[in-house]
Design a protein around this motif. Structure first.
Motif, PDB file in Angstrom:
ATOM      1  N   LEU A   1      44.478  41.695  40.011  1.00 55.07           N
ATOM      2  CA  LEU A   1      43.769  40.831  41.098  1.00 55.07           C
ATOM      3  C   LEU A   1      42.929  39.879  40.713  1.00 55.07           C
ATOM      4  O   LEU A   1      41.908  40.093  39.956  1.00 55.07           O
ATOM      5  N   LYS A   2      43.000  38.831  41.280  1.00 51.59           N
ATOM      6  CA  LYS A   2      41.925  37.572  40.887  1.00 51.59           C
ATOM      7  C   LYS A   2      41.510  36.926  42.071  1.00 51.59           C
ATOM      8  O   LYS A   2      42.310  36.831  43.055  1.00 51.59           O
ATOM      9  N   VAL A   3      40.431  36.643  42.125  1.00 48.17           N
ATOM     10  CA  VAL A   3      39.756  35.456  43.066  1.00 48.17           C
ATOM     11  C   VAL A   3      39.561  34.362  42.372  1.00 48.17           C
ATOM     12  O   VAL A   3      38.506  34.161  41.420  1.00 48.17           O
TER      13      VAL A   3
ATOM     14  N   TYR B   1      35.363  40.222  49.864  1.00 48.21           N
ATOM     15  CA  TYR B   1      36.418  40.190  48.661  1.00 48.21           C
ATOM     16  C   TYR B   1      36.310  38.919  48.060  1.00 48.21           C
ATOM     17  O   TYR B   1      36.259  39.108  46.837  1.00 48.21           O
ATOM     18  N   GLY B   2      36.238  38.038  48.658  1.00 48.32           N
ATOM     19  CA  GLY B   2      36.096  36.557  48.042  1.00 48.32           C
ATOM     20  C   GLY B   2      34.643  36.424  47.217  1.00 48.32           C
ATOM     21  O   GLY B   2      34.785  35.533  46.271  1.00 48.32           O
ATOM     22  N   ALA B   3      33.818  37.011  47.685  1.00 46.39           N
ATOM     23  CA  ALA B   3      32.469  36.838  46.746  1.00 46.39           C
ATOM     24  C   ALA B   3      32.436  37.608  45.405  1.00 46.39           C
ATOM     25  O   ALA B   3      31.773  37.246  44.766  1.00 46.39           O
ATOM     26  N   LYS B   4      33.466  38.563  45.145  1.00 46.13           N
ATOM     27  CA  LYS B   4      33.517  39.097  43.965  1.00 46.13           C
ATOM     28  C   LYS B   4      32.517  39.823  43.334  1.00 46.13           C
ATOM     29  O   LYS B   4      32.156  40.042  42.286  1.00 46.13           O
ATOM     30  N   ASP B   5      31.672  40.548  44.120  1.00 46.24           N
ATOM     31  CA  ASP B   5      30.504  41.101  43.928  1.00 46.24           C
ATOM     32  C   ASP B   5      30.808  42.705  43.610  1.00 46.24           C
ATOM     33  O   ASP B   5      29.713  43.372  43.162  1.00 46.24           O
ATOM     34  N   HIS B   6      32.162  43.214  44.020  1.00 45.39           N
ATOM     35  CA  HIS B   6      32.339  44.464  43.658  1.00 45.39           C
ATOM     36  C   HIS B   6      33.819  44.691  43.080  1.00 45.39           C
ATOM     37  O   HIS B   6      34.569  43.484  43.117  1.00 45.39           O
ATOM     38  N   CYS B   7      34.225  45.593  42.622  1.00 46.20           N
ATOM     39  CA  CYS B   7      35.576  45.871  42.191  1.00 46.20           C
ATOM     40  C   CYS B   7      36.442  45.637  43.206  1.00 46.20           C
ATOM     41  O   CYS B   7      36.388  46.055  44.373  1.00 46.20           O
ATOM     42  N   LEU B   8      37.522  44.580  42.871  1.00 41.52           N
ATOM     43  CA  LEU B   8      38.366  44.030  43.755  1.00 41.52           C
ATOM     44  C   LEU B   8      39.539  45.309  44.245  1.00 41.52           C
ATOM     45  O   LEU B   8      39.875  45.282  45.456  1.00 41.52           O
TER      46      LEU B   8
ATOM     47  N   HIS C   1      42.527  46.774  36.492  1.00 40.44           N
ATOM     48  CA  HIS C   1      43.477  45.643  36.871  1.00 40.44           C
ATOM     49  C   HIS C   1      42.686  44.660  38.004  1.00 40.44           C
ATOM     50  O   HIS C   1      43.546  44.325  38.724  1.00 40.44           O
ATOM     51  N   CYS C   2      41.367  44.501  37.664  1.00 38.39           N
ATOM     52  CA  CYS C   2      40.979  43.367  38.342  1.00 38.39           C
ATOM     53  C   CYS C   2      40.099  42.651  37.593  1.00 38.39           C
ATOM     54  O   CYS C   2      39.571  42.949  36.571  1.00 38.39           O
ATOM     55  N   GLN C   3      39.693  41.253  37.945  1.00 39.81           N
ATOM     56  CA  GLN C   3      38.977  40.281  37.528  1.00 39.81           C
ATOM     57  C   GLN C   3      37.421  40.719  37.350  1.00 39.81           C
ATOM     58  O   GLN C   3      36.807  40.293  36.428  1.00 39.81           O
ATOM     59  N   VAL C   4      36.979  41.467  38.181  1.00 41.09           N
ATOM     60  CA  VAL C   4      35.608  41.959  38.390  1.00 41.09           C
ATOM     61  C   VAL C   4      35.398  42.970  37.391  1.00 41.09           C
ATOM     62  O   VAL C   4      34.450  42.964  36.697  1.00 41.09           O
ATOM     63  N   CYS C   5      36.534  43.742  37.086  1.00 42.48           N
ATOM     64  CA  CYS C   5      36.145  44.946  36.236  1.00 42.48           C
ATOM     65  C   CYS C   5      36.409  44.635  34.729  1.00 42.48           C
ATOM     66  O   CYS C   5      35.724  45.483  33.868  1.00 42.48           O
ATOM     67  N   VAL C   6      37.499  44.068  34.649  1.00 42.05           N
ATOM     68  CA  VAL C   6      37.890  43.660  33.088  1.00 42.05           C
ATOM     69  C   VAL C   6      37.897  42.224  32.625  1.00 42.05           C
ATOM     70  O   VAL C   6      38.014  41.807  31.632  1.00 42.05           O
TER      71      VAL C   6
END
Length: 453
Positions: free
Chosen positions: A202-204, A399-406, A419-424
């Protein structure tokens, strides 16, 4: 043949998946079911196997013609008698099918066709053992505004009171589950086997309007087979033209296209003749293409619900895939505008009650809704549905703010995933696109193959 023989000899499987097994066992017990399985989890087998086991006959209600024809084509490949009925068939084809309804194990149609007097006259003579409602979330998501005929399905179920009901979906929250049970007037055994799709990264990506097109081109070079979703049909066409000019090979898909053209797009994509499809939200529902590597949302979708449904079309083969949201907060204005334009308002109800002319579409919607609800109840429900839709748009902003795990945002699970941009952190993938050199897809031959001579 018993069920194990059918599974092995017709479908070629030795065993069911764990999620499928629980659903089939409940169906074998005769229970009415609401089955929740992830996209690509094998929902179709969960209703087909119980029907074939008892040599039954199922009426399968689906939202899209393309979805009907995909499933009928697959059943015919397995030598199972199936047919679909829709408005794009000519009179001769419809007459031939309707005269032979008793011959089929599976009869596919839409809720709109079922609401016609002609349809009810024909199906009333058929003894259905099962009523299948595929993509059952449409009852809740579309029933109150976009496709109100879904709200009349309880009349069909009341008529076939002895038929077993199996409703299936890959996307549902607590409200959706409640709506499905309430609107169908059936107590359904809910079997929830949904899982987080860990193979979809998952990416934003922040995407100001001036940069969106260049960003999209950069992504497509290594995106592999892709779906690009749009909120606007005009933008869908415009961006496709720009991508074609840049050397990419793809097509568009939306409601303003003819039925034949839309089927041609779907076949081209399935056959790997094109890399991408620029599409509005209807495209991809039920599509049997397992190697979609990337799903890109050019505009912010109207809800997490819709987003999960659409990104779930990637990586159905279990291989690494990605879902990318090109986030521009200004896009939410499009979603808010569509919400206000499409919904039935309190003022619409007043005009309808006073016999003051409305658009034909709203006139029909209100007349159908009033078959289920009183004016007072309908007014309350529509107000509630509007509030829910506004809250869904607000959630997409978060969701678009990316301030938590997607992943936690999408699937309501604990934060922290791999498997998300915020976490890894951001991950770059390079997927190969291998296009087949096919110019003629034999659309007519494909359609003719769906119906027995």
């Amino acid at each position: 043949m018993d069920q194990k023989q059918i599974l092995k000899q017709i479908y070629g499987f030795q065993t069911l998946r764990p999620g499928q097994e629980a659903i089939v066992e409940a169906a074998n017990r005769g229970e009415d079911i609401l089955a929740l399985l992830p996209t690509g989890g094998g929902k179709s087998l969960c209703y087909q196997l119980p029907v074939l086991t008892v040599n039954g006959r199922a009426l399968v209600i689906t939202p899209l013609v393309s979805l009907m024809e995909d499933q009928v084509a697959e059943l015919k490949r397995l030598k199972i008698k199936a047919v679909c009925i829709h408005s794009h068939l000519d009179i001769r084809e419809k007459r031939m099918i309707l005269d032979r309804l008793q011959q089929y194990h599976f009869i596919f149609c839409s809720p709109e066709w079922l609401a016609t007097d002609r349809a009810r006259a024909f199906i009333s003579a058929v003894d259905f053992t099962h009523i299948i409602i595929d993509e059952a979330h449409c009852l809740s998501e579309w029933g109150y505004d976009f496709r109100p005929h879904y709200l009349l399905l309880n009349e069909l179920l009341d008529y076939y009171a002895g038929a077993q009901v199996i409703a299936l979906t890959a996307t549902a929250n607590d409200k959706t589950i409640h709506d499905i049970q309430h609107l169908l007037h059936r107590r359904l055994h809910v079997i929830d086997n949904r899982t987080v799709r860990e193979n979809i990264f998952l990416k934003v990506l922040p995407a100001p309007s001036a940069r969106k097109m260049s960003l999209l081109k950069e992504l497509l070079w290594s995106a592999g087979p892709s779906i690009i979703y749009f909120s606007s049909k005009r933008m869908c066409d415009d961006i496709h033209q720009q991508l074609t000019s840049a050397g990419f090979k793809g097509m568009t898909y939306h409601a303003d296209m003819s039925y034949e053209d839309r089927m041609g797009v779907q076949l081209s994509f399935q056959n790997d003749s094109i890399q991408y499809v620029c599409a509005t939200s209807a495209f991809g529902m039920g599509i049997n293409k397992k190697n979609i590597r990337t799903v890109i949302h050019y505009h912010v979708p109207k809800s997490m619900f819709q987003y999960v449904q659409e990104i779930g079309r990637a990586g159905r083969d279990g291989e690494q895939s990605q879902a990318i949201l090109l986030f521009n907060a200004e896009d939410l204005n499009i979603a808010y505008r569509f919400l206000e334009e499409d919904r039935v308002t309190e003022q619409d109800l007043i005009l309808y009650r006073d016999n003051i002319r409305l658009s034909e579409e709203k006139q029909e919607s209100i007349s159908i809704l009033l078959r289920r609800f009183s004016y007072q109840e309908l007014e309350r429900l529509l107000t509630l549905e509007t509030a829910v839709k506004y809250e869904a748009l607000r959630a997409m902003t978060e969701y678009g703010a990316k301030d938590h795990c997607l992943t936690s945002r999408l699937y309501d699970v604990e934060e922290g995933c791999r498997h998300c941009q915020v976490c890894v952190g951001d991950q770059a993938f390079s997927f190969q696109t291998v296009l087949q050199q096919k110019t003629e897809l034999g659309y007519k031959e494909y359609i003719n193959s769906l119906f027995p001579a």
